[in-house]
Motif scaffolding. Structure first.
Motif, PDB file in Angstrom:
ATOM      1  N   LEU A 294       0.831  -1.203   0.000  1.00 13.59           N
ATOM      2  CA  LEU A 294       0.000   0.000   0.000  1.00 13.59           C
ATOM      3  C   LEU A 294       0.865   1.253   0.000  1.00 13.59           C
ATOM      4  CD1 LEU A 294      -2.818  -0.992   2.521  1.00 13.59           C
ATOM      5  CD2 LEU A 294      -2.973  -0.901   0.019  1.00 13.59           C
ATOM      6  N   ASP A 295       1.973   1.213   0.733  1.00 16.67           N
ATOM      7  CA  ASP A 295       2.891   2.351   0.748  1.00 16.67           C
ATOM      8  C   ASP A 295       3.473   2.600  -0.638  1.00 16.67           C
ATOM      9  OD1 ASP A 295       2.473   2.839   3.408  1.00 16.67           O
ATOM     10  OD2 ASP A 295       4.314   1.880   4.108  1.00 16.67           O
ATOM     11  N   TYR A 296       3.866   1.522  -1.322  1.00 14.48           N
ATOM     12  CA  TYR A 296       4.376   1.691  -2.687  1.00 14.48           C
ATOM     13  C   TYR A 296       3.312   2.328  -3.584  1.00 14.48           C
ATOM     14  CZ  TYR A 296       8.522  -1.232  -1.797  1.00 14.48           C
ATOM     15  OH  TYR A 296       9.712  -1.739  -1.331  1.00 14.48           O
ATOM     16  N   GLN A 297       2.072   1.880  -3.444  1.00 16.29           N
ATOM     17  CA  GLN A 297       0.984   2.456  -4.244  1.00 16.29           C
ATOM     18  C   GLN A 297       0.806   3.934  -3.931  1.00 16.29           C
ATOM     19  OE1 GLN A 297      -2.666   0.119  -4.080  1.00 16.29           O
ATOM     20  NE2 GLN A 297      -1.488  -1.751  -3.852  1.00 16.29           N
ATOM     21  N   THR A 298       0.852   4.288  -2.653  1.00 14.48           N
ATOM     22  CA  THR A 298       0.713   5.687  -2.258  1.00 14.48           C
ATOM     23  C   THR A 298       1.828   6.539  -2.848  1.00 14.48           C
ATOM     24  OG1 THR A 298      -0.356   5.044  -0.176  1.00 14.48           O
ATOM     25  CG2 THR A 298       0.594   7.251  -0.272  1.00 14.48           C
ATOM     26  N   LEU A 299       3.019   5.983  -2.897  1.00 14.40           N
ATOM     27  CA  LEU A 299       4.168   6.712  -3.431  1.00 14.40           C
ATOM     28  C   LEU A 299       4.209   6.698  -4.959  1.00 14.40           C
ATOM     29  CD1 LEU A 299       6.850   5.356  -0.929  1.00 14.40           C
ATOM     30  CD2 LEU A 299       5.927   7.680  -0.982  1.00 14.40           C
ATOM     31  N   GLY A 300       3.310   5.935  -5.575  1.00 16.25           N
ATOM     32  CA  GLY A 300       3.302   5.843  -7.033  1.00 16.25           C
ATOM     33  C   GLY A 300       4.438   5.015  -7.590  1.00 16.25           C
ATOM     34  N   ILE A 301       4.915   4.048  -6.794  1.00 17.77           N
ATOM     35  CA  ILE A 301       6.025   3.190  -7.204  1.00 17.77           C
ATOM     36  C   ILE A 301       5.484   1.811  -7.577  1.00 17.77           C
ATOM     37  CG2 ILE A 301       8.128   2.024  -6.425  1.00 17.77           C
ATOM     38  CD1 ILE A 301       8.610   4.408  -4.560  1.00 17.77           C
ATOM     39  N   ARG A 302       5.900   1.313  -8.717  1.00 13.85           N
ATOM     40  CA  ARG A 302       5.465  -0.005  -9.164  1.00 13.85           C
ATOM     41  C   ARG A 302       6.251  -1.079  -8.435  1.00 13.85           C
ATOM     42  NH1 ARG A 302       5.092  -1.034 -15.553  1.00 13.85           N
ATOM     43  NH2 ARG A 302       3.839   0.832 -15.280  1.00 13.85           N
ATOM     44  N   GLU A 303       5.538  -2.022  -7.831  1.00 13.52           N
ATOM     45  CA  GLU A 303       6.172  -3.096  -7.070  1.00 13.52           C
ATOM     46  C   GLU A 303       6.004  -4.429  -7.800  1.00 13.52           C
ATOM     47  OE1 GLU A 303       5.801  -5.387  -2.751  1.00 13.52           O
ATOM     48  OE2 GLU A 303       4.101  -4.283  -3.575  1.00 13.52           O
ATOM     49  N   TYR A 304       7.114  -5.146  -7.942  1.00 17.27           N
ATOM     50  CA  TYR A 304       7.093  -6.504  -8.479  1.00 17.27           C
ATOM     51  C   TYR A 304       7.529  -7.440  -7.359  1.00 17.27           C
ATOM     52  CZ  TYR A 304       6.921  -4.078 -12.943  1.00 17.27           C
ATOM     53  OH  TYR A 304       6.562  -3.259 -13.985  1.00 17.27           O
TER      54      TYR A 304
END
Length: 234
Positions: free
Chosen positions: A154-164
């Motif tokens: 969720l933090d990655y999504q908030t920061l606009g970072i794509r997570e794999y």
């Protein structure tokens, strides 16, 4: 032992020495792996060591290996994933892009205030591609870890970072691994353009590269999984 296998074998050892896990020294093939250990050395110390002009046996090989090593690998699987994704093609790696391993994200005060965890340290950050890569070993299924991983996503999504985020099943065979790598490639080609995908396709269809990739797997794959890998699709 051929040159590729020698380089990879030494790289695997250096990643362990610079990492936070340790194989059983008396039974490295079948023994248990200990996690959350203190690194024996670091990439910085290795780089200083090879600056000396000595001619000891193996020193030239170590000089070739040192630029490949990253600090704080948390497991044999993480070492494998980093090598397979980012090592050069001559060694069986895809060399997808520039990366940083186990390095905290640089966040502004406002960004830190907007997320659950003030410090986020991805396994691999794709430098310049606004994306990160995580390896989720079996420990991520234990205790409170699923919730922690969820908050981090969720933090990655908030920061606009794509997570794999990849589990063992996502890399356990050659076809599964290449499918996972193709997902990461999408973030790379958005910056580098179509040539990134053309390069990936050339490697994926090159029999010589596939053989090099199999050598990388034979060296890096955790021993207890080795038969499953080599016996299925690798």
């Amino acid at each position: 032992m051929g040159h590729q296998k020698a380089v990879l074998s030494l790289a695997k050892l250096c990643l362990e020495l610079c990492g936070t896990f340790s194989h059983d020294p008396f039974d490295p093939h079948d023994g248990e792996v200990v996690y959350k250990t203190t690194p024996v050395t670091s990439t910085e110390e290795l780089a200083e060591f090879v600056k000396d002009g000595g001619r000891e046996q193996g020193l030239s090989l170590l000089r070739e290996v040192v630029p490949l090593i990253f600090d704080k690998s948390g497991s044999p699987q993480e070492s494998f994933l980093g090598a397979a994704m980012f090592f050069p093609g001559r060694l069986g790696g895809l060399r997808l892009c520039g990366y940083a391993a186990n390095t905290p994200l640089k966040l502004t005060r406002d960004q830190r205030a907007s997320i659950g965890y003030r410090v986020i340290t991805p396994d691999f950050t794709l430098v310049g591609y606004n994306a990160v890569m995580e390896y989720l070993g079996s420990v991520h299924k234990e205790g409170d870890n699923p919730r922690i991983d969820h908050v981090r996503s969720l933090d990655y999504q908030t920061l606009g970072i794509r997570e794999y985020a990849f589990w063992y099943a996502d890399v356990r065979t050659q076809s599964a691994f290449m499918q996972s790598a193709a997902r990461v490639l999408r973030a790379v080609e958005q910056v580098d353009g179509p040539e990134a995908r053309r390069r990936f396709a050339r490697l994926a269809n090159d029999p010589a590269f596939k053989e090099k990739q199999k050598v990388l797997v034979s060296v890096f794959m955790p021993w207890k999984y080795r038969q499953e890998f080599t016996g299925v699709d690798w």
